[in-house]
Design a protein around this motif. Structure first.
Motif, PDB file in Angstrom:
ATOM      1  N   THR A 157       0.819  -1.210   0.000  1.00 20.33           N
ATOM      2  CA  THR A 157       0.000   0.000   0.000  1.00 20.33           C
ATOM      3  C   THR A 157       0.852   1.259   0.000  1.00 20.33           C
ATOM      4  OG1 THR A 157      -1.673  -1.217   1.258  1.00 20.33           O
ATOM      5  CG2 THR A 157      -1.901   1.162   1.178  1.00 20.33           C
ATOM      6  N   ALA A 158       2.048   1.179   0.561  1.00 20.36           N
ATOM      7  CA  ALA A 158       2.905   2.360   0.659  1.00 20.36           C
ATOM      8  C   ALA A 158       3.516   2.756  -0.672  1.00 20.36           C
ATOM      9  CB  ALA A 158       4.017   2.108   1.680  1.00 20.36           C
ATOM     10  N   VAL A 159       3.528   1.822  -1.643  1.00 14.99           N
ATOM     11  CA  VAL A 159       4.207   2.091  -2.916  1.00 14.99           C
ATOM     12  C   VAL A 159       3.210   2.714  -3.889  1.00 14.99           C
ATOM     13  CG1 VAL A 159       5.758   1.161  -4.661  1.00 14.99           C
ATOM     14  CG2 VAL A 159       5.653   0.106  -2.409  1.00 14.99           C
ATOM     15  N   GLN A 160       2.784   3.908  -3.576  1.00 14.01           N
ATOM     16  CA  GLN A 160       1.872   4.669  -4.414  1.00 14.01           C
ATOM     17  C   GLN A 160       2.257   6.142  -4.345  1.00 14.01           C
ATOM     18  OE1 GLN A 160      -1.835   6.164  -2.161  1.00 14.01           O
ATOM     19  NE2 GLN A 160      -1.925   3.943  -1.898  1.00 14.01           N
ATOM     20  N   ARG A 161       1.786   6.921  -5.285  1.00  8.49           N
ATOM     21  CA  ARG A 161       2.076   8.351  -5.299  1.00  8.49           C
ATOM     22  C   ARG A 161       0.848   9.135  -5.746  1.00  8.49           C
ATOM     23  NH1 ARG A 161       5.554   6.605  -2.737  1.00  8.49           N
ATOM     24  NH2 ARG A 161       7.815   6.863  -2.948  1.00  8.49           N
ATOM     25  N   ARG A 162       0.826  10.388  -5.324  1.00 10.59           N
ATOM     26  CA  ARG A 162      -0.269  11.296  -5.699  1.00 10.59           C
ATOM     27  C   ARG A 162       0.314  12.467  -6.482  1.00 10.59           C
ATOM     28  NH1 ARG A 162      -3.004  15.776  -3.504  1.00 10.59           N
ATOM     29  NH2 ARG A 162      -5.266  15.695  -3.789  1.00 10.59           N
ATOM     30  N   THR A 163      -0.317  12.826  -7.583  1.00 12.27           N
ATOM     31  CA  THR A 163       0.197  13.890  -8.435  1.00 12.27           C
ATOM     32  C   THR A 163      -0.015  15.253  -7.791  1.00 12.27           C
ATOM     33  OG1 THR A 163      -0.764  12.544 -10.197  1.00 12.27           O
ATOM     34  CG2 THR A 163       0.294  14.603 -10.837  1.00 12.27           C
ATOM     35  N   ALA A 164       1.071  16.027  -7.690  1.00 13.38           N
ATOM     36  CA  ALA A 164       0.981  17.361  -7.097  1.00 13.38           C
ATOM     37  C   ALA A 164       0.673  18.432  -8.143  1.00 13.38           C
ATOM     38  CB  ALA A 164       2.286  17.708  -6.376  1.00 13.38           C
TER      39      ALA A 164
ATOM     40  N   ILE B 292      -1.221   7.202  -8.463  1.00 13.21           N
ATOM     41  CA  ILE B 292      -0.461   6.178  -9.189  1.00 13.21           C
ATOM     42  C   ILE B 292      -0.230   5.030  -8.210  1.00 13.21           C
ATOM     43  CG2 ILE B 292       1.589   5.648 -10.540  1.00 13.21           C
ATOM     44  CD1 ILE B 292      -0.028   7.951 -11.709  1.00 13.21           C
ATOM     45  N   HIS B 293      -0.825   3.890  -8.501  1.00 12.10           N
ATOM     46  CA  HIS B 293      -0.695   2.736  -7.595  1.00 12.10           C
ATOM     47  C   HIS B 293       0.128   1.655  -8.290  1.00 12.10           C
ATOM     48  CE1 HIS B 293      -2.228   0.591  -3.964  1.00 12.10           C
ATOM     49  NE2 HIS B 293      -1.772  -0.422  -4.666  1.00 12.10           N
ATOM     50  N   THR B 294       1.181   1.217  -7.643  1.00 11.94           N
ATOM     51  CA  THR B 294       2.066   0.199  -8.215  1.00 11.94           C
ATOM     52  C   THR B 294       1.506  -1.197  -7.969  1.00 11.94           C
ATOM     53  OG1 THR B 294       3.925   1.633  -7.660  1.00 11.94           O
ATOM     54  CG2 THR B 294       4.434  -0.618  -8.313  1.00 11.94           C
ATOM     55  N   ASP B 295       1.324  -1.941  -9.054  1.00 18.48           N
ATOM     56  CA  ASP B 295       0.929  -3.347  -8.928  1.00 18.48           C
ATOM     57  C   ASP B 295       2.196  -4.170  -8.708  1.00 18.48           C
ATOM     58  OD1 ASP B 295      -0.038  -5.884  -9.096  1.00 18.48           O
ATOM     59  OD2 ASP B 295      -0.738  -5.733 -11.176  1.00 18.48           O
ATOM     60  N   ILE B 296       2.619  -4.245  -7.445  1.00 14.11           N
ATOM     61  CA  ILE B 296       3.916  -4.857  -7.126  1.00 14.11           C
ATOM     62  C   ILE B 296       3.957  -6.340  -7.479  1.00 14.11           C
ATOM     63  CG2 ILE B 296       5.516  -5.435  -5.280  1.00 14.11           C
ATOM     64  CD1 ILE B 296       5.029  -2.882  -3.989  1.00 14.11           C
TER      65      ILE B 296
ATOM     66  N   GLY C 206       9.861   0.264  -1.921  1.00 14.65           N
ATOM     67  CA  GLY C 206       9.561   1.449  -2.715  1.00 14.65           C
ATOM     68  C   GLY C 206      10.763   1.855  -3.542  1.00 14.65           C
ATOM     69  N   ALA C 207      10.770   3.110  -3.998  1.00 16.41           N
ATOM     70  CA  ALA C 207      11.873   3.591  -4.830  1.00 16.41           C
ATOM     71  C   ALA C 207      11.917   5.112  -4.758  1.00 16.41           C
ATOM     72  CB  ALA C 207      11.682   3.129  -6.279  1.00 16.41           C
ATOM     73  N   GLY C 208      13.055   5.662  -5.166  1.00 13.70           N
ATOM     74  CA  GLY C 208      13.195   7.110  -5.203  1.00 13.70           C
ATOM     75  C   GLY C 208      13.453   7.718  -3.838  1.00 13.70           C
ATOM     76  N   PRO C 209      13.348   9.033  -3.726  1.00 18.67           N
ATOM     77  CA  PRO C 209      13.637   9.726  -2.461  1.00 18.67           C
ATOM     78  C   PRO C 209      12.778   9.274  -1.282  1.00 18.67           C
ATOM     79  CG  PRO C 209      13.606  11.296  -4.269  1.00 18.67           C
ATOM     80  CD  PRO C 209      13.110   9.991  -4.827  1.00 18.67           C
ATOM     81  N   ARG C 210      11.578   8.745  -1.555  1.00 19.02           N
ATOM     82  CA  ARG C 210      10.713   8.294  -0.462  1.00 19.02           C
ATOM     83  C   ARG C 210      10.825   6.791  -0.222  1.00 19.02           C
ATOM     84  NH1 ARG C 210       5.881  12.145   1.138  1.00 19.02           N
ATOM     85  NH2 ARG C 210       5.876  10.617   2.826  1.00 19.02           N
TER      86      ARG C 210
END
Length: 531
Positions: free
Chosen positions: A407-414, A430-434, A470-474
């Motif tokens: 659930t944590a591997v998602q992002r919201r467009t700013a 954006i929800h990642t289908d891990i 996850g990935a990236g800065p977060r």
């Protein structure tokens, strides 16, 4: 009065018609972009389906097989891209991080602001303060504390090995990992492994018993995202009132308490931890100490333009909220990963033997060898477990096949942006289908991704092919800490014992998806090694 009533009625009808019109337009979001989407219901979107399936993420995986690596769903009325395309994900998590800086809030209006749920300048402030805790130098310093907690669990496992009985090892992992996070992150000696009825441990456990997805307030906020902040305020307000009554009224006249959200219960009762640390200063550098060094009574001002260190302050409530997050995350995710690792070791004796062969080559002394060379260490530490390539592959394969906190591997467009030629509006998820990423034969072949095969990690893969943290800065801030804790435990366990499957290993495994994706129990048998 009659005419006023007619006008009011017509106004309400007009607003209702306008709202329906807006929803119809919103439900054209993916059609306008040429993005496929499964059948959905008006107002509910795909949530009626997702609320009623055993596994949210397995349902996404099934839809991915039907609709491809990029498709859309509606969480209520909120358009959500479900993605398993690695190039798209690299754009979102890394290259366009500034356009996708945050996750979706589970419920708005919460006082529990922390490094996990914060966004923008608030997130940067929390992350800047906490980051130094998990440097290589600090992790090396924590090795003795981690080993101390592992010694306690090894003493308890010894009884099971001597008796030769099957037992559920997952229970011991949970107590140990909570013990580790309390000692290493907050300097608290809970003696949890000898006192499993500790009330704080019980409350953290409660966080993971039920899925937030079954909560009526959460569901309502999904269906009415415009009112999510107000819904959250009401939800948390009710729990804060209950907490006040329990602490200041019922505690004086009765042993019974009104039901409280576990996180709110903890939030209102963790103040003594900070007060105790203030009374007894320490030279230790842990998460709590770093946060307290920048504690302020003034409300933090998250000015996007102000990135000076002077602005990186935390108020007491934020510190307590971060304590809760680290207690919960450090306890559940690591213990669950160890449970999956033990399950696979019990099923694959050839893998276990390879790890034991690697362990036998480590510069470790025997427990009874007091006169060993100074370079030989009794227990593994940060430097030693870093010398284990096969162990690293094994743990990576466990986390590939059993991603835990999806659930944590998602992002919201700013901001409005374009990814891979697809226009994405502000507020879109954006929800990642891990599962689809981790089991994609194009990313993880040529061996069958559904087969447990650690050696597949010898081959370099796409940077977005492996996303358990996850990935990236977060990316998960405690990733290295969790991996070191896991590896030290596995080295000490497999150095002394072989793991055999218990009779109820399969029947009681039963993976359940709640807050995290975890098995119910892991029944195994420990047999002393003849080394």
């Amino acid at each position: 009065m009659f005419y006023l009533s007619i006008i009011l009625l017509l106004t309400l009808i007009s607003l209702a018609v306008y709202y329906v019109f807006l929803l119809q337009q919103r439900y054209q979001y993916f059609r306008r972009r040429g993005i496929p989407t499964p059948p959905f219901r008006f107002f509910f979107g795909h949530m009626k389906t997702l609320w009623n399936v055993p596994s949210f993420h397995r349902q996404l995986e099934n839809w991915t097989k039907q609709y491809g690596k990029i498709y859309g769903i509606y969480q209520g009325t909120t358009p959500t891209f479900v993605v398993s395309d690695p190039d798209f994900l690299q754009e979102v998590f890394v290259k366009q991080f500034l356009n996708f800086p945050s996750r979706r809030q589970v419920l708005g209006g919460s006082r529990l602001r922390n490094v996990f749920n914060a966004s923008g300048a608030t997130w940067r402030r929390h992350r800047h303060v906490i980051n130094p805790t998990f440097s290589a130098a600090k992790l090396k310093m924590m090795s003795p504390l981690i080993n101390g907690c592992i010694t306690n669990v090894m003493n308890k496992l010894k009884d099971h090995a001597e008796n030769g009985n099957d037992f559920n090892i997952y229970t011991y992992y949970k107590r140990m990992t909570m013990d580790v996070i309390c000692r290493c992150a907050f300097g608290i000696d809970t003696d949890l492994q000898n006192n499993p009825d500790n009330i704080y441990f019980k409350k953290v456990e409660e966080i993971f018993v039920r899925s937030i997805r079954s909560n009526s307030f959460f569901r309502l906020s999904q269906l009415l995202p415009e009112l999510a902040y107000v819904i959250g305020k009401v939800f948390f307000g009710i729990n804060m009132v209950r907490a006040f009554i329990n602490i200041h009224i019922l505690s004086l006249i009765s042993k019974k308490e009104l039901p409280e959200l576990p996180s709110i219960w903890l939030f209102n009762r963790l103040h003594p931890i900070i007060e105790q640390r203030q009374k007894t200063p320490t030279s230790r550098v842990d998460v709590l100490q770093l946060m307290m060094q920048v504690m302020t009574d003034e409300k933090a001002h998250d000015d996007v333009q102000d990135t000076s260190k002077a602005n990186y302050r935390l108020v007491k409530g934020e510190i307590i909220s971060n304590i809760i997050v680290f207690m919960a995350a450090g306890y559940e995710t690591t213990s669950t990963a160890l449970a999956y690792a033990t399950y696979e070791l019990a099923r694959h004796p050839e893998v276990l033997e390879k790890i034991q062969a690697e362990i036998d080559q480590l510069p470790l002394s025997n427990d009874d060898d007091d006169d060993s060379n100074d370079e030989m260490k009794k227990y593994p530490d940060y430097d030693i477990v870093a010398q284990m390539p096969y162990m690293d592959m094994f743990v990576s394969e466990v986390l590939r096949m059993y991603p835990i906190a999806n659930t944590a591997v998602q992002r919201r467009t700013a901001e409005n942006t374009i990814v891979q030629g697809i226009p994405i509006e502000k507020g879109t998820l954006i929800h990642t289908d891990i599962f689809s990423v981790h089991y994609d034969p194009e990313l993880w072949g040529p061996e069958d991704p559904y087969i447990f095969y650690p050696e597949r990690h010898q081959t370099k893969r796409h940077p977005m092919a492996y996303l358990p943290f996850g990935a990236g800065p977060r990316q998960c801030i405690g990733m290295r800490f969790a991996l070191i804790e896991m590896k030290i435990l596995l080295v000490r366990l497999l150095r002394e014992y072989c793991i055999l499957p218990g009779e109820e290993l399969q029947s009681k495994f039963n993976i359940r998806e709640r807050t995290v994706i975890a098995p119910e129990e892991v029944w195994i048998k420990l047999v002393p090694r003849n080394v």
